[in-house]
Design an enzyme around this catalytic site. Structure first.
Site, PDB file in Angstrom:
ATOM      1  N   CYS A   4       8.078  32.415 -12.760  1.00 54.28           N
ATOM      2  CA  CYS A   4       8.201  31.857 -11.560  1.00 54.28           C
ATOM      3  C   CYS A   4       9.245  30.849 -11.168  1.00 54.28           C
ATOM      4  O   CYS A   4      10.578  31.416 -11.393  1.00 54.28           O
ATOM      5  CB  CYS A   4       6.883  31.241 -11.190  1.00 54.28           C
ATOM      6  SG  CYS A   4       6.689  30.970  -9.265  1.00 54.28           S
ATOM      7  N   HIS A   9       2.806  34.865 -12.884  1.00 50.69           N
ATOM      8  CA  HIS A   9       2.150  33.797 -13.865  1.00 50.69           C
ATOM      9  C   HIS A   9       1.357  34.495 -14.851  1.00 50.69           C
ATOM     10  O   HIS A   9       0.026  34.460 -14.797  1.00 50.69           O
ATOM     11  CB  HIS A   9       1.565  32.625 -13.020  1.00 50.69           C
ATOM     12  CG  HIS A   9       2.210  32.019 -12.256  1.00 50.69           C
ATOM     13  ND1 HIS A   9       3.091  30.951 -12.828  1.00 50.69           N
ATOM     14  CD2 HIS A   9       2.542  31.756 -11.014  1.00 50.69           C
ATOM     15  CE1 HIS A   9       4.068  30.473 -11.928  1.00 50.69           C
ATOM     16  NE2 HIS A   9       3.425  30.869 -10.870  1.00 50.69           N
ATOM     17  N   GLU A  29       0.276  33.423 -17.852  1.00 48.86           N
ATOM     18  CA  GLU A  29       0.024  32.377 -18.320  1.00 48.86           C
ATOM     19  C   GLU A  29      -1.562  32.020 -17.582  1.00 48.86           C
ATOM     20  O   GLU A  29      -2.558  31.336 -18.350  1.00 48.86           O
ATOM     21  CB  GLU A  29       0.797  31.096 -18.769  1.00 48.86           C
ATOM     22  CG  GLU A  29       1.040  30.214 -17.203  1.00 48.86           C
ATOM     23  CD  GLU A  29       2.061  30.937 -16.235  1.00 48.86           C
ATOM     24  OE1 GLU A  29       2.393  32.140 -16.617  1.00 48.86           O
ATOM     25  OE2 GLU A  29       2.228  30.050 -15.450  1.00 48.86           O
TER      26      GLU A  29
END
Lengths: 290, 209
Positions: free
Chosen positions: B88, B188, B190
């Site tokens: 991002c 994302h 994560e």
């Protein structure tokens, strides 16, 4: 498929380690962004001036908020009154990135908060303790901040609220399963939220500090006490050198555990905002909306 | 992963100036990779095999990187081959208008404000789907893994140079890419439990070395 609640909690995760600054004009918003703010809070009057002006304080003019949305590329937040779901609908209609259902404005409802799960746009709410935080999360808030005492330049209440929340979280993690049911009852929140805190040792959403942060040291103090980021309201644009102070607070939040860097950042910042001591306050905003 | 012996000796630093750095550290720990945070110049000087630039605000990271003398050393290290993974805002940081180490231009806030944030199950080229590999019919099925992709006020890749390999496309827009030592995703990885893209990055480091 992930729901809006998850996506909205995710946006708060992206704000972590950052400083969200109150701004009243597009010019201030640009200064905040250039100084490294991770988001801005658009409002007509900063809390210190709301406090000075007295009277009923309401949501800002949507045109003013749109001016700030056009001025910067970072997320833009705005405040609505506690319980005023139509102000929230208006803010959603202009595609605000985060709504702060805020005790800084005059409450519109002395019983009910907004049913935040009805909205697609995310909400941040203030809390003085774990019970308030979990009740707001249950209503759909996807980010929490301490209430502190806005517009005072005095950090004592934010410290008190953050310490209270952290100690209550630590207490919950040590309880037995059967004791958790009673804890849920006392906190007046659903059992699953209490269980989450018990299992994870933290709130299920991001938790920022707010209220009375005026110096890089204040910001670092809140981070060391467990805040995941910091709101700075009146502290920047009520000070002698807003640009320098804003930049210093941003770097102090990143390096909150490094006294040497914070010492360097704290030099030559000019006048801090004057501030009001706790016992001189006539209106306790933190007592609004529990 | 085929090379478990190497994974555990790897150290991947995470740029922790602002944003969702803790989530990346969690993913790396799940994979058994050692990690540490970079918050200032002293942190940067520690030895590392790779770097992750997380999601957050690119304007904030840019400001702090300049003020804390991190901009030039990071740029130089990536240009000299340090493996880097940007998600991002991290994707934006590597583009030609920022660090300029990767031959891409990013379009910031390409999907609008928070109301435009979305979740998507999308194909990621470069990772084959383990479930399909053992299948007799696998040749007729797509070998690409479908991964969770969370886009939060996300960018996409507007232009990419010849050396850039596009790894994922959503609605005709390029959202993941690789160029030599550099890996980027507009989404994302994560934020979800799926560690496969982080494993992919670790594999890139091992193969690149």
């Amino acid at each position: 498929m992930e729901d809006r609640q998850t996506l909205n909690r995710n946006l708060a995760q992206m704000l972590k380690g950052g400083v969200i600054m109150d701004v009243t004009t597009p010019e201030q918003a640009r200064i905040a962004e250039a100084a490294g703010a991770c988001a801005v809070m658009a409002l007509e009057r900063i809390p210190a001036d709301i406090r000075a002006a007295g009277g009923v304080s309401r949501m800002s003019d949507p045109k003013m908020i749109k001016g700030i949305q056009e001025a910067v590329s970072i997320p833009v937040m705005a405040k609505c009154r506690i319980g005023h779901f139509v102000e929230a609908q208006i803010l959603e209609a202009i595609e605000i990135d985060y709504i702060d259902e805020s005790e800084v404005l005059s409450p519109a409802d002395d019983v009910y908060h907004i049913d935040k799960r009805k909205f697609n746009v995310p909400f941040v709410c203030g809390a003085k303790d774990l019970g308030e935080a979990l009740r707001r999360i249950n209503e759909g808030a996807t980010m929490i901040r301490t209430k502190g005492e806005p517009g005072t330049g005095d950090v004592i209440q934010a410290v008190r609220h953050m310490r209270m929340m952290q100690s209550e979280i630590r207490r919950l993690t040590s309880l037995n399963a059967d004791e958790l049911y009673e804890a849920a009852k006392q906190l007046r929140v659903p059992f699953d939220l209490v269980q989450y805190v018990h299992d994870n040792g933290k709130l299920p959403v991001v938790n920022f500090a707010a209220g009375g942060v005026a110096t890089p040291a204040d910001a670092a103090l809140m981070m060391q006490l467990g805040a995941e980021g910091v709101f700075v309201g009146s502290g920047i644009f009520k000070s002698g050198d807003p640009v320098k102070r804003a930049q210093a607070i941003v770097k102090a939040v990143t390096n909150y555990d490094n006294p040497k860097i914070i010492a360097e950042l704290s030099e030559d910042l000019g006048e801090a905002m004057v501030g009001i001591n706790e016992n001189e306050i006539e209106l306790l905003m933190a007592e609004r909306g529990k | 992963m085929s090379n478990n012996g190497n994974i555990h000796s790897l150290v991947i630093a995470v740029l922790a100036l602002q944003g969702a750095f803790a989530e990346h550290e969690q993913m790396l720990r799940k994979l058994g990779v050692e990690t540490f945070e970079i918050r200032n110049r002293a942190d940067w000087d520690k030895p590392k095999d790779g770097l992750i630039i997380p999601g957050g605000e690119s304007t904030t990271m840019t400001r702090i990187m300049h003020d804390l003398d991190l901009w030039e050393p990071i740029k130089e290290a990536i240009n000299n081959g340090l493996p880097v993974f940007g998600t991002c805002a991290g994707l934006i940081m590597l583009d030609s208008n920022h660090l300029g180490t990767m031959d891409i231009t990013a379009r910031r806030n390409a999907y609008g404000r928070q109301l435009g944030s979305f979740y998507h199950d999308g194909e990621f080229m470069g990772i084959t789907d383990a479930k399909l590999e053992g299948d007799d019919d696998s040749s007729s099925l797509t070998p690409h893994a479908t991964l969770p992709m969370t886009f939060i006020r996300a960018p996409y890749i507007e232009t990419a140079g010849e050396d850039v390999e596009i790894l994922a496309t959503v609605d005709g827009k390029d959202v993941a890419a690789r160029q030599g030592n550099q890996l980027v995703t507009a989404f994302h990885p994560e934020l979800n439990d799926d560690t496969r893209i982080h494993e992919y990055f670790v594999k890139c480091i091992i193969n690149y070395a």
